[in-house]
Motif scaffolding. Structure first.
Motif, PDB file in Angstrom:
ATOM      1  N   ARG A 107      -8.246 -20.258  -7.659  1.00 24.77           N
ATOM      2  CA  ARG A 107      -9.381 -21.126  -7.321  1.00 24.77           C
ATOM      3  C   ARG A 107     -10.241 -20.510  -6.215  1.00 24.77           C
ATOM      4  NH1 ARG A 107      -5.448 -25.624  -8.288  1.00 24.77           N
ATOM      5  NH2 ARG A 107      -6.105 -26.534 -10.271  1.00 24.77           N
ATOM      6  N   ILE A 110     -12.277 -17.821  -7.949  1.00 26.42           N
ATOM      7  CA  ILE A 110     -13.338 -18.441  -8.744  1.00 26.42           C
ATOM      8  C   ILE A 110     -14.462 -18.937  -7.843  1.00 26.42           C
ATOM      9  CG2 ILE A 110     -13.855 -20.472 -10.158  1.00 26.42           C
ATOM     10  CD1 ILE A 110     -11.011 -19.962 -11.454  1.00 26.42           C
ATOM     11  N   CYS A 126     -14.952 -13.672 -13.466  1.00 24.42           N
ATOM     12  CA  CYS A 126     -14.743 -15.100 -13.204  1.00 24.42           C
ATOM     13  C   CYS A 126     -14.126 -15.761 -14.438  1.00 24.42           C
ATOM     14  CB  CYS A 126     -16.059 -15.774 -12.824  1.00 24.42           C
ATOM     15  SG  CYS A 126     -15.868 -17.462 -12.212  1.00 24.42           S
ATOM     16  N   TYR A 130     -10.581 -17.741 -14.665  1.00 23.88           N
ATOM     17  CA  TYR A 130     -10.379 -19.076 -15.248  1.00 23.88           C
ATOM     18  C   TYR A 130      -9.261 -19.056 -16.299  1.00 23.88           C
ATOM     19  CZ  TYR A 130     -14.012 -22.117 -13.301  1.00 23.88           C
ATOM     20  OH  TYR A 130     -14.769 -22.921 -12.479  1.00 23.88           O
ATOM     21  N   ASP A 142      -9.981 -25.206 -18.197  1.00 17.77           N
ATOM     22  CA  ASP A 142     -10.004 -23.871 -17.590  1.00 17.77           C
ATOM     23  C   ASP A 142     -10.225 -22.804 -18.664  1.00 17.77           C
ATOM     24  OD1 ASP A 142      -9.578 -24.948 -15.041  1.00 17.77           O
ATOM     25  OD2 ASP A 142      -7.404 -24.793 -15.226  1.00 17.77           O
ATOM     26  N   ARG A 145     -13.909 -23.066 -19.880  1.00 23.04           N
ATOM     27  CA  ARG A 145     -14.824 -22.488 -18.896  1.00 23.04           C
ATOM     28  C   ARG A 145     -14.722 -20.961 -18.906  1.00 23.04           C
ATOM     29  NH1 ARG A 145     -19.487 -22.185 -16.724  1.00 23.04           N
ATOM     30  NH2 ARG A 145     -19.515 -21.684 -14.535  1.00 23.04           N
ATOM     31  N   GLY A 146     -13.501 -20.437 -18.982  1.00 25.91           N
ATOM     32  CA  GLY A 146     -13.307 -18.988 -19.022  1.00 25.91           C
ATOM     33  C   GLY A 146     -13.974 -18.350 -20.220  1.00 25.91           C
TER      34      GLY A 146
END
Length: 185
Positions: A107, A110, A126, A130, A142, A145-146
């Motif tokens: 985190r 990120i 990034c 994630y 996660d 988003r990744g």
């Protein structure tokens, strides 16, 4: 032989060690590049040069512990170095099965990536952070988003082979994971 002659003629000066280290890394001669970057680190006379040599050497890692050790020798004030250090510490915590600690470090990494300018490399890294965070949290958001960040990176630089390889690897891994999940049902 030519590299040895060049190094000898320039008395193994820091700039030559670094230039050759970068070139050797680019052509896949990792062991030689590692040796030159370590020599550059030892012979550097200024902190900024030591930090640059440490950064190169961190990217020539033998394993996660080795990468962490070299990133820790990098510039403590450099945002990118600290982001990479947090990411690597998160990866190490995952290797050690310490998911809570891994999530904390990831985190931080990120948050660091999200605080800097958006580049294809930053978005890619990034996104990978994630995906590692997903391994620690099992939160599907996660992963989503990744993958979205990897896609954004590809959009910015569609011909970048590193981005293509990362994305292909991730997609294959997720596809195989989906197949395994279906087999268990």
């Amino acid at each position: 032989a030519l590299y040895d002659q060049l190094l000898a003629s320039r008395k193994r000066a820091y700039p030559i060690l670094m230039a050759l280290g970068y070139k050797l890394r680019m052509v896949g001669e990792i062991v030689q590049a590692r040796e030159l970057s370590e020599e550059a680190y030892r012979t550097a006379k200024q902190d900024k040069d030591r930090y640059e040599a440490a950064a190169l050497r961190a990217n020539l890692q033998k394993d996660t512990d080795d990468r962490i050790a070299w990133l820790a020798k990098g510039d403590p004030k450099d945002t990118h170095t600290q982001i990479e250090l947090n990411g690597s510490r998160g990866e190490k915590a995952l290797e050690d099965q310490n998911k809570e600690l891994a999530a904390q470090y990831l985190r931080k990494a990120i948050a660091g990536y999200e605080s800097i300018a958006k580049t294809s490399a930053g978005l890619n890294n990034c996104g990978l952070a994630y995906l590692n965070l997903y391994r620690a949290t099992s939160n599907p958001q996660d992963t989503q988003r990744g993958l979205a960040l990897l896609e954004q990176a590809m959009t910015l630089e569609p011909g970048n082979s590193v981005l293509l390889i990362n994305t292909l690897h991730v997609l294959l891994t997720h596809a195989l994971g989906g197949v395994r999940s279906e087999e268990r049902r």
